[in-house]
Design an enzyme around this catalytic site. Sequence first.
Site, PDB file in Angstrom:
ATOM      1  N   ASN A   1       0.390   0.342   6.082  1.00 11.42           N
ATOM      2  CA  ASN A   1       0.890  -0.531   5.021  1.00 11.42           C
ATOM      3  C   ASN A   1       1.542  -1.713   5.716  1.00 11.42           C
ATOM      4  O   ASN A   1       2.445  -1.533   6.523  1.00 11.42           O
ATOM      5  CB  ASN A   1       1.919   0.235   4.174  1.00 11.42           C
ATOM      6  CG  ASN A   1       2.707  -0.681   3.258  1.00 11.42           C
ATOM      7  OD1 ASN A   1       2.209  -1.714   2.829  1.00 11.42           O
ATOM      8  ND2 ASN A   1       3.940  -0.309   2.979  1.00 11.42           N
ATOM      9  N   GLY A   2       1.061  -2.934   5.428  1.00 10.28           N
ATOM     10  CA  GLY A   2       1.642  -4.114   6.070  1.00 10.28           C
ATOM     11  C   GLY A   2       0.549  -5.046   6.543  1.00 10.28           C
ATOM     12  O   GLY A   2      -0.581  -4.981   6.064  1.00 10.28           O
TER      13      GLY A   2
ATOM     14  N   ARG B   1       2.018   1.070  -5.880  1.00 11.41           N
ATOM     15  CA  ARG B   1       2.102   0.157  -4.730  1.00 11.41           C
ATOM     16  C   ARG B   1       0.774  -0.541  -4.431  1.00 11.41           C
ATOM     17  O   ARG B   1       0.717  -1.456  -3.614  1.00 11.41           O
ATOM     18  CB  ARG B   1       2.532   0.929  -3.480  1.00 11.41           C
ATOM     19  CG  ARG B   1       3.864   1.618  -3.620  1.00 11.41           C
ATOM     20  CD  ARG B   1       4.186   2.387  -2.366  1.00 11.41           C
ATOM     21  NE  ARG B   1       4.351   1.497  -1.245  1.00 11.41           N
ATOM     22  CZ  ARG B   1       5.469   0.905  -0.899  1.00 11.41           C
ATOM     23  NH1 ARG B   1       6.549   1.121  -1.604  1.00 11.41           N
ATOM     24  NH2 ARG B   1       5.528   0.118   0.144  1.00 11.41           N
TER      25      ARG B   1
ATOM     26  N   GLU C   1       1.496 -10.725 -16.746  1.00 16.28           N
ATOM     27  CA  GLU C   1       1.215  -9.647 -15.811  1.00 16.28           C
ATOM     28  C   GLU C   1       0.284  -8.595 -16.379  1.00 16.28           C
ATOM     29  O   GLU C   1      -0.597  -8.118 -15.684  1.00 16.28           O
ATOM     30  CB  GLU C   1       2.525  -8.913 -15.456  1.00 16.28           C
ATOM     31  CG  GLU C   1       3.375  -9.588 -14.448  1.00 16.28           C
ATOM     32  CD  GLU C   1       4.531  -8.688 -14.042  1.00 16.28           C
ATOM     33  OE1 GLU C   1       5.393  -8.410 -14.889  1.00 16.28           O
ATOM     34  OE2 GLU C   1       4.574  -8.273 -12.876  1.00 16.28           O
TER      35      GLU C   1
ATOM     36  N   LYS D   1       3.506  -3.060  -6.996  1.00 21.72           N
ATOM     37  CA  LYS D   1       4.902  -2.894  -7.381  1.00 21.72           C
ATOM     38  C   LYS D   1       5.849  -3.429  -6.317  1.00 21.72           C
ATOM     39  O   LYS D   1       6.857  -4.035  -6.607  1.00 21.72           O
ATOM     40  CB  LYS D   1       5.164  -1.405  -7.612  1.00 21.72           C
ATOM     41  CG  LYS D   1       6.552  -1.087  -8.107  1.00 21.72           C
ATOM     42  CD  LYS D   1       6.689  -1.432  -9.554  1.00 21.72           C
ATOM     43  CE  LYS D   1       8.076  -1.220 -10.081  1.00 21.72           C
ATOM     44  NZ  LYS D   1       8.284  -2.020 -11.285  1.00 21.72           N
TER      45      LYS D   1
ATOM     46  N   TRP E   1      -3.710  -1.964  -1.382  1.00 21.36           N
ATOM     47  CA  TRP E   1      -3.669  -3.264  -2.055  1.00 21.36           C
ATOM     48  C   TRP E   1      -4.148  -4.251  -1.005  1.00 21.36           C
ATOM     49  O   TRP E   1      -3.462  -4.496  -0.016  1.00 21.36           O
ATOM     50  CB  TRP E   1      -2.232  -3.556  -2.488  1.00 21.36           C
ATOM     51  CG  TRP E   1      -2.063  -4.781  -3.323  1.00 21.36           C
ATOM     52  CD1 TRP E   1      -2.193  -4.866  -4.677  1.00 21.36           C
ATOM     53  CD2 TRP E   1      -1.710  -6.091  -2.870  1.00 21.36           C
ATOM     54  NE1 TRP E   1      -1.951  -6.157  -5.083  1.00 21.36           N
ATOM     55  CE2 TRP E   1      -1.658  -6.929  -4.010  1.00 21.36           C
ATOM     56  CE3 TRP E   1      -1.444  -6.667  -1.628  1.00 21.36           C
ATOM     57  CZ2 TRP E   1      -1.347  -8.281  -3.941  1.00 21.36           C
ATOM     58  CZ3 TRP E   1      -1.134  -8.016  -1.551  1.00 21.36           C
ATOM     59  CH2 TRP E   1      -1.085  -8.798  -2.707  1.00 21.36           C
TER      60      TRP E   1
ATOM     61  N   GLU F   1      11.129 -14.418 -18.481  1.00 18.25           N
ATOM     62  CA  GLU F   1      10.780 -13.020 -18.227  1.00 18.25           C
ATOM     63  C   GLU F   1       9.764 -12.516 -19.260  1.00 18.25           C
ATOM     64  O   GLU F   1       8.822 -11.796 -18.913  1.00 18.25           O
ATOM     65  CB  GLU F   1      12.070 -12.172 -18.222  1.00 18.25           C
ATOM     66  CG  GLU F   1      11.890 -10.680 -18.077  1.00 18.25           C
ATOM     67  CD  GLU F   1      11.175 -10.243 -16.795  1.00 18.25           C
ATOM     68  OE1 GLU F   1      10.955 -11.068 -15.901  1.00 18.25           O
ATOM     69  OE2 GLU F   1      10.805  -9.054 -16.732  1.00 18.25           O
TER      70      GLU F   1
ATOM     71  N   CYS G   1       0.866  -1.180   0.000  1.00 20.15           N
ATOM     72  CA  CYS G   1       0.000   0.000   0.000  1.00 20.15           C
ATOM     73  C   CYS G   1       0.900   1.226   0.000  1.00 20.15           C
ATOM     74  O   CYS G   1       2.078   1.141   0.334  1.00 20.15           O
ATOM     75  CB  CYS G   1      -0.861   0.039   1.256  1.00 20.15           C
ATOM     76  SG  CYS G   1      -1.863  -1.435   1.467  1.00 20.15           S
TER      77      CYS G   1
ATOM     78  N   HIS H   1       9.535 -32.633 -23.763  1.00 19.08           N
ATOM     79  CA  HIS H   1       9.245 -33.456 -22.582  1.00 19.08           C
ATOM     80  C   HIS H   1       7.890 -33.101 -21.970  1.00 19.08           C
ATOM     81  O   HIS H   1       7.640 -33.412 -20.810  1.00 19.08           O
ATOM     82  CB  HIS H   1      10.360 -33.294 -21.544  1.00 19.08           C
ATOM     83  CG  HIS H   1      11.695 -33.732 -22.065  1.00 19.08           C
ATOM     84  ND1 HIS H   1      12.003 -35.052 -22.303  1.00 19.08           N
ATOM     85  CD2 HIS H   1      12.785 -33.018 -22.438  1.00 19.08           C
ATOM     86  CE1 HIS H   1      13.245 -35.130 -22.786  1.00 19.08           C
ATOM     87  NE2 HIS H   1      13.725 -33.896 -22.874  1.00 19.08           N
TER      88      HIS H   1
ATOM     89  N   LYS I   1       6.071 -11.074 -18.323  1.00 12.98           N
ATOM     90  CA  LYS I   1       5.580  -9.752 -18.746  1.00 12.98           C
ATOM     91  C   LYS I   1       4.201  -9.875 -19.378  1.00 12.98           C
ATOM     92  O   LYS I   1       3.306  -9.097 -19.095  1.00 12.98           O
ATOM     93  CB  LYS I   1       6.520  -9.084 -19.771  1.00 12.98           C
ATOM     94  CG  LYS I   1       7.839  -8.569 -19.273  1.00 12.98           C
ATOM     95  CD  LYS I   1       7.771  -7.334 -18.422  1.00 12.98           C
ATOM     96  CE  LYS I   1       7.554  -7.638 -16.972  1.00 12.98           C
ATOM     97  NZ  LYS I   1       8.628  -7.965 -16.121  1.00 12.98           N
TER      98      LYS I   1
HETATM   99  C1  AGP Z   1       7.966  -7.749 -12.184  1.00 17.36           C
HETATM  100  O1  AGP Z   1       7.392  -7.355 -13.371  1.00 17.36           O
HETATM  101  C2  AGP Z   1       7.035  -8.050 -11.125  1.00 17.36           C
HETATM  102  N1  AGP Z   1       6.106  -7.012 -10.909  1.00 17.36           N
HETATM  103  C3  AGP Z   1       7.513  -8.783  -9.902  1.00 17.36           C
HETATM  104  O2  AGP Z   1       7.749 -10.095 -10.302  1.00 17.36           O
HETATM  105  C4  AGP Z   1       8.768  -8.242  -9.165  1.00 17.36           C
HETATM  106  O3  AGP Z   1       9.903  -8.411  -9.956  1.00 17.36           O
HETATM  107  C5  AGP Z   1       8.912  -8.978  -7.829  1.00 17.36           C
HETATM  108  O4  AGP Z   1       7.802  -8.697  -7.033  1.00 17.36           O
HETATM  109  C6  AGP Z   1      10.183  -8.622  -7.103  1.00 17.36           C
HETATM  110  O5  AGP Z   1      10.222  -7.281  -6.775  1.00 17.36           O
HETATM  111  P1  AGP Z   1      11.569  -6.572  -6.322  1.00 17.36           P
HETATM  112  O6  AGP Z   1      12.506  -6.620  -7.466  1.00 17.36           O
HETATM  113  O7  AGP Z   1      11.153  -5.177  -5.967  1.00 17.36           O
HETATM  114  O8  AGP Z   1      12.079  -7.329  -5.140  1.00 17.36           O
END
Ligand code: AGP
Length: 615
Positions: A101-102, A27, A495, A610, A75, A488, A2, A511, A492
């Site tokens: 936040n937490g 966030r 996500e 994020k 969040w 990766e 958050c 496999h 992307k």
């Molecule tokens: C990346 O696109 C993601 N949003 C997510 O996987 C991110 O890389 C992961 O949460 C780790 O975050 P950090 O690099 O801030 O530790």
Amino acid sequence: MCGIVGYIGRKKAYPILIKGLKRLEYRGYDSAGVAMIDDNGELNVYKAKGKVSDLEECCADKNVCGCAGIAHTRWATHGEPSSANAHPHCSASGRLALIHNGIIENYATIKDNLAERGTVFRSSTDTEVLVQLVEHVMLSNGLGLLEAVQVSLRQVVGAYAIAILDKEHPDTLVCARRSSPLVVGLGEDGDFYLASDASPIAEYTDRVVYLDDGDVAVMRLGDELRVVNLENGMQHPKVKQIDIALGELEKGGFPFFMLKEIFEQPDCLRNCMRGRINVEGDHVALSAVIDHRERLAGARRIVIVACGTSWHAGLIGKQLIESLCRIPVEVEYASEFRYREPVVYPDDVVMAISQSGETADTLAAIELARKSGAFVFGICNAIGASIPRQTQTGVYIHVGPEIGVASTKAFTGQVTVLSMLALCLANERRTIPGEQYKEMVAELTRIPSKMEEALRTNEQIERLAPIFTYAKNCLYLGRGYNYPVALEGALKLKEISYIHAEGYPAAEMKHGPIALIDSEMPVFVIATRDKLYEKVISNIQEVRARGGRVTALVTAGDEQIRQLADHVIELPDTLECFQPLIVSIPLQLLAYHIAVCKGKDVDRPRNLAKSVTVE
Ligand code: AGP
């Protein structure tokens, strides 16, 4: 998870809070709210389900005023996203408002105790439990806010960054943190700013204090910042100078931050290498390696801990370090590492990689590594975040704030730092010949220009993207250094477009995943010229033979694959180990354009945040 913003001073708080929330929306963005003490001393709370813009709309016809306020973008963890569960939450009497936040892990026990004493709860959040507890402690013990917060936090198990307004003391804001970030900005007129990171503060002041775990801070207008630590008593706050260009926090003409950040990458990598690679472009020096030469170059083993995209960067780092430095490297999901009683030796180096520097699982993995006596090294983007403060040394990637939730420039920044680190250690350990070392450093300095060439594929990819919007599943194949890039690329796409995608080592396809292939299944194959090129061609043939539709990422001028694939995207050539830096670009663009075609909110994908500060 958050975002928190606070202000106390002589300016109108509302515009500062809203602007700050927009900067922190990465966030979390399922609901937002603001609490203000108005000019008549009333505490007013405004909340809305949805984004910060929904909150603004809801406040548009109201007279929101006052010079003291707190605001929050959420969040959800406990309780669905709704206006009732949005922060701020108020105490029973309406005297206190709190944002958080937490996660309060023992909230249920505290809630039961308070409910037995007659407290009625209006939301299903753990946060409301905390504000009710603080008021209960204040009233039943006759304590002031600061004391009541300290007593309450001693009863709390979990992670928190909180800020509290008390309408009886409209000139004071109290905040505290444990395992969730919090930064205080010191204004020029004795006013104070507060936020989860420095981005909402940067335009008002460059003097900040990063609070430490256990700190409780009191901001009283016109007074000095007072910090008391729950374990260590009175503190002398360490004021730091921050340097964030405001332009970096705006979209700069791009429709989304993600696209801006993809296009920024050549300059980001130049910044990342600046001052580390000499002007002649043949030597790399990292101060962390200079300061800890023996510990790092003499490591018996390196264990990389990270999550998500940063974990993918770690997989590339493993190949770089093992092949150039001949040090064994293991790459672990921080979330698994922290709970599975791993064997960590005192002469291991544990390397934590994180864009935000606040990822809860990565922080816990660092803690475990420290307790095992390992040397802990951090690779981070966010300056002053928890990870750089909790590691013994490390390297910042210096790519500027990354706002888009899907990581792009941070990933290539991490890979660049890992490349420099591997070269530095290889040079120290004499594991590659001097000439090869120099040539590799020189090639690394050429990567930003090659990325600019790769970015020219943008229009081609924009044209291709609509073809893939129908897809339900996509497969990404790569080998060697390009296998983590395939992972990766798939992440992307998942996500931001919500299309299911899997990354696979190309040779593993037969496999299992080969069973999925049909004419409906787009297959993206990374087939640049390297030592496994011929083998990847065989994998393309296997896909074609089953009616699969292949889009191949190839080295410029490749005619052979053009005959085989449905589409080819040509990329500049580079050394095999630096190919991830080039190949990532079209995969990022592909995910971006497919998501845009599907009308998705690229910067704020559903259910994601994020900075993952909860486990
Ligand atoms: C990346 O696109 C993601 N949003 C997510 O996987 C991110 O890389 C992961 O949460 C780790 O975050 P950090 O690099 O801030 O530790």
